[in-house]
Design an enzyme around this catalytic site. Structure first.
Site, PDB file in Angstrom:
ATOM      1  N   GLY A  82     106.365 -25.126 143.016  1.00 40.11           N
ATOM      2  CA  GLY A  82     107.174 -25.021 141.798  1.00 40.11           C
ATOM      3  C   GLY A  82     108.601 -24.687 142.153  1.00 40.11           C
ATOM      4  N   ASP A  87     100.631 -43.811 151.439  1.00 39.89           N
ATOM      5  CA  ASP A  87     101.090 -42.718 150.567  1.00 39.89           C
ATOM      6  C   ASP A  87      99.859 -42.006 150.010  1.00 39.89           C
ATOM      7  OD1 ASP A  87     102.796 -41.036 149.247  1.00 39.89           O
ATOM      8  OD2 ASP A  87     103.704 -42.547 147.966  1.00 39.89           O
ATOM      9  N   ASP A  88     100.056 -40.807 149.457  1.00 34.50           N
ATOM     10  CA  ASP A  88      98.908 -40.034 148.976  1.00 34.50           C
ATOM     11  C   ASP A  88      98.459 -40.428 147.582  1.00 34.50           C
ATOM     12  OD1 ASP A  88     100.547 -38.226 147.080  1.00 34.50           O
ATOM     13  OD2 ASP A  88     101.549 -38.090 149.009  1.00 34.50           O
ATOM     14  N   CYS A 135      95.747 -34.438 133.591  1.00 34.04           N
ATOM     15  CA  CYS A 135      95.211 -33.155 134.051  1.00 34.04           C
ATOM     16  C   CYS A 135      95.570 -32.085 133.029  1.00 34.04           C
ATOM     17  CB  CYS A 135      95.804 -32.786 135.407  1.00 34.04           C
ATOM     18  SG  CYS A 135      95.280 -31.143 135.953  1.00 34.04           S
ATOM     19  N   CYS A 146     102.352 -23.861 139.911  1.00 33.64           N
ATOM     20  CA  CYS A 146     103.014 -22.630 140.313  1.00 33.64           C
ATOM     21  C   CYS A 146     102.434 -22.097 141.615  1.00 33.64           C
ATOM     22  CB  CYS A 146     102.794 -21.536 139.266  1.00 33.64           C
ATOM     23  SG  CYS A 146     103.449 -21.950 137.663  1.00 33.64           S
ATOM     24  N   CYS A 186      91.143 -36.361 137.158  1.00 34.21           N
ATOM     25  CA  CYS A 186      92.248 -37.320 136.993  1.00 34.21           C
ATOM     26  C   CYS A 186      91.902 -38.680 137.589  1.00 34.21           C
ATOM     27  CB  CYS A 186      93.553 -36.773 137.561  1.00 34.21           C
ATOM     28  SG  CYS A 186      93.380 -36.147 139.223  1.00 34.21           S
ATOM     29  N   CYS A 233      86.732 -30.665 141.161  1.00 34.23           N
ATOM     30  CA  CYS A 233      87.217 -31.353 139.968  1.00 34.23           C
ATOM     31  C   CYS A 233      87.863 -32.636 140.466  1.00 34.23           C
ATOM     32  CB  CYS A 233      88.258 -30.511 139.233  1.00 34.23           C
ATOM     33  SG  CYS A 233      89.066 -31.452 137.902  1.00 34.23           S
ATOM     34  N   TYR A 247      97.276 -33.753 148.024  1.00 34.46           N
ATOM     35  CA  TYR A 247      98.729 -33.763 147.880  1.00 34.46           C
ATOM     36  C   TYR A 247      99.397 -32.401 147.720  1.00 34.46           C
ATOM     37  CZ  TYR A 247     103.237 -34.392 145.546  1.00 34.46           C
ATOM     38  OH  TYR A 247     104.547 -34.291 145.192  1.00 34.46           O
ATOM     39  N   SER A 294     104.185 -35.956 152.382  1.00 35.00           N
ATOM     40  CA  SER A 294     102.781 -35.758 152.035  1.00 35.00           C
ATOM     41  C   SER A 294     101.884 -36.897 152.491  1.00 35.00           C
ATOM     42  CB  SER A 294     102.639 -35.516 150.536  1.00 35.00           C
ATOM     43  OG  SER A 294     103.319 -36.533 149.840  1.00 35.00           O
ATOM     44  N   ASN A 303      99.039 -19.167 138.048  1.00 34.76           N
ATOM     45  CA  ASN A 303      99.028 -20.577 138.439  1.00 34.76           C
ATOM     46  C   ASN A 303      97.850 -21.234 137.729  1.00 34.76           C
ATOM     47  OD1 ASN A 303      98.066 -22.324 141.486  1.00 34.76           O
ATOM     48  ND2 ASN A 303      99.112 -23.099 139.712  1.00 34.76           N
ATOM     49  N   GLY A 304      98.122 -22.282 136.940  1.00 37.01           N
ATOM     50  CA  GLY A 304      97.050 -22.981 136.239  1.00 37.01           C
ATOM     51  C   GLY A 304      97.452 -23.272 134.803  1.00 37.01           C
TER      52      GLY A 304
HETATM   53  S1  SF4 Z   1      91.502 -32.981 140.312  1.00 36.65           S
HETATM   54 FE1  SF4 Z   1      93.013 -33.855 138.969  1.00 36.65          FE
HETATM   55  S2  SF4 Z   1      92.351 -33.245 136.884  1.00 36.65           S
HETATM   56 FE2  SF4 Z   1      91.262 -31.922 138.333  1.00 36.65          FE
HETATM   57  S3  SF4 Z   1      92.528 -30.120 138.477  1.00 36.65           S
HETATM   58 FE3  SF4 Z   1      93.146 -31.488 140.143  1.00 36.65          FE
HETATM   59  S4  SF4 Z   1      94.867 -32.666 139.343  1.00 36.65           S
HETATM   60 FE4  SF4 Z   1      93.821 -31.710 137.618  1.00 36.65          FE
END
Ligand code: SF4
Length: 488
Positions: A49, A370-371, A407, A22, A462, A459, A267, A308, A123-124
């Site tokens: 979004g 590509d990303d 994720c 979002c 993923c 983070c 991305y 992207s 958002n989240g």
């Molecule tokens: S890095 Fe990957 S797992 Fe972490 S918040 Fe972003 S999309 Fe989600």
């Protein structure tokens, strides 16, 4: 109306990228046309979004709201914008990561306490929303939507019902919430911004030339209304802003360990937005340079998968000293469409989105940058498109490591079964699946190095499976968990 239910195949067939959760926007600006400014702010955040959007405005005693399924240009017109009076605004553009896409899940969420209204835009994704929702229901609170955003709004109401003031109610609410949340709240008196202690999703503060505060998911939404970037909302920070533009900041947790989503840099965010003061475009170009150092290839041209993949492709070309060519032209206006996929449309496939320039491609060895690769279907279609256009060789280069884990923090990658890099054992197998002559991803170390920042502040779950915020085991694949529970 829920277009995912009406046309599920169309969305799947032509859209193989992870979806952002979002975009949020807020402003407190006596004397300004805040609804119109929010409209343009949401326009700039449309990439975050495209399923639904909404705007709520406040004056000293009233609230006005309009929200619906659709993109900003479809939902708002002169007539409904002119009814959104007041000087405090909260706006939202949504992709559904929790709950399905229908109008009752559109935001801002509007809740009441006595004669006061609160509008919340989020958002989240909360990872403990289920538990919080159950406890609210047990305490007699009911729900109109299936979103975790309404859970947060109702928690605030519960705290107010206990007799707490708004500041205490918000602090108490968010100290119970686990997960990713960047939030803008409007009331009759304040604009409020809140960011989770890990700072997973972006949220920044801007200031207009007349000194009015603006809050937005990305700095591109400040630029569009002529506001200057002031700073990011800090992880774990709650900000209250009143009509006199007095900004009051509090931290609601004692220790902060940021874990910013690295996929925002790769991305999700717009390339003209910033991260820690530097342009996202700059990061993406650096990713391309690093990728070229790690996985060089002898070729005639470097091309990108627009839009992207373009900055990384330019970086790759510069570092490799190869020419960059725009060989895939994006049909920018196809966007989200309500047309059902006939056999003819299925056959057209990727051509609906991308048109190749044969002169650049025919007889050439092409590097296509590509990303990311999620399911692999789009990459395969792009390789086929290039080969059908006469490419001698197609070498795919990806400016993120393999996406192997779901994720839970607001991006729609919710099951390992969807992910080709989780299903296939080796890069060779993926190369075969997408029918490329070679395939290389940037390394995890290379990705971090390109940011020039410490690994610990991101983070990367993923890619690595290391989740900075604990995930309850029942969550995997549970995007529609509330609906499923309700139908059992
Ligand atoms: S890095 Fe990957 S797992 Fe972490 S918040 Fe972003 S999309 Fe989600």
């Amino acid at each position: 109306m829920d277009f995912k239910q009406l046309y599920p195949h169309f969305i799947e067939e032509f859209d193989d990228k992870p979806k952002e959760a979002c975009g949020v926007f807020g402003m407190i600006a006596p004397g300004e046309e805040v609804a119109r400014l929010a409209f343009f702010g949401l326009y700039a955040l449309q990439h975050r979004g495209q399923e639904s959007c909404g705007i709520a405005t406040f004056d000293n005693s009233n609230v006005f709201i309009h929200k619906d399924v659709g993109m900003v240009s479809q939902v708002f017109d002169e007539k409904n914008l002119s009814k959104l009076k007041g000087d405090i605004v909260v706006g939202h553009t949504r992709y559904s990561t929790t709950g399905s896409n229908n109008v009752c899940n559109a935001q801002p969420v509007l809740v009441s306490h006595k004669d006061k209204k609160i509008a919340l835009a989020h958002n989240g994704n909360l990872v403990n929303a289920n538990l919080l929702r159950e406890s609210l229901i047990k305490n007699g609170y009911s729900f109109e939507s299936t979103t975790d955003s309404e859970v947060m709004a109702k928690l605030i109401v519960q705290e107010l019902d206990k007799g707490n003031d708004l500041t205490t109610a918000i602090k108490t609410t968010f100290s119970q919430c686990k997960g990713a949340y960047s939030i803008v709240i409007g009331t009759n008196d304040y604009l409020i911004a809140i960011r989770d202690p890990d700072g997973v999703r972006p949220l920044c503060i801007g200031n207009t030339s007349s000194g009015k505060y603006v809050i937005a998911s990305e700095s591109c939404a400040l630029d569009i209304i002529g506001a200057a970037f002031v700073r990011d909302v800090a992880p774990g920070e709650i900000i209250f802003i009143n009509r006199q533009q007095k900004l009051n900041s509090n931290l609601f947790v004692s220790s902060i360990k940021p874990h910013h989503c690295i996929f925002e840099l790769i991305y999700f965010s717009r390339p003209d937005s910033t991260f820690k003061g530097l342009s996202i475009y700059h990061f993406r170009k650096e990713l391309g340079r690093q990728l070229a150092r790690e996985a060089p290839v002898k070729a005639d041209y470097v091309i990108s998968v627009p839009d992207s993949g373009t900055p990384a492709a330019i970086g790759f070309a510069e570092e490799s000293k190869l020419p960059f060519g725009e060989a895939l032209i994006k049909n920018r206006y196809i966007g989200r469409t309500f047309i059902q996929p006939s056999q003819m449309l299925r056959e057209l496939g990727i051509r609906l989105k991308l048109n190749p320039i044969r002169d650049i491609i025919a007889g050439k060895k092409i590097v296509v940058v590509d990303d990311s690769i999620v399911r692999g279907n789009t990459s395969r279609k792009i390789v086929r498109l290039l080969k059908d256009s006469g490419a001698k060789e197609v070498h795919m280069r990806i400016s993120s490591p393999p996406v192997q884990w779901p994720c839970f923090y607001g991006i729609d990658i919710d099951s390992r079964e969807q992910l080709i890099a989780a299903k296939s054992n080796s890069i060779d197998e993926i190369t075969k699946f997408i029918e490329a002559d070679s395939l290389k991803y940037i390394s995890h170390e290379g990705m971090i190095k390109s940011t020039s920042l410490q690994r610990e502040i991101f983070c990367t779950a993923c890619f690595s499976g290391e989740y900075p915020i604990e995930i309850p085991p029942e969550l995997e694949g549970a995007k529609l968990r509330y609906e499923q529970a309700a139908s059992n």
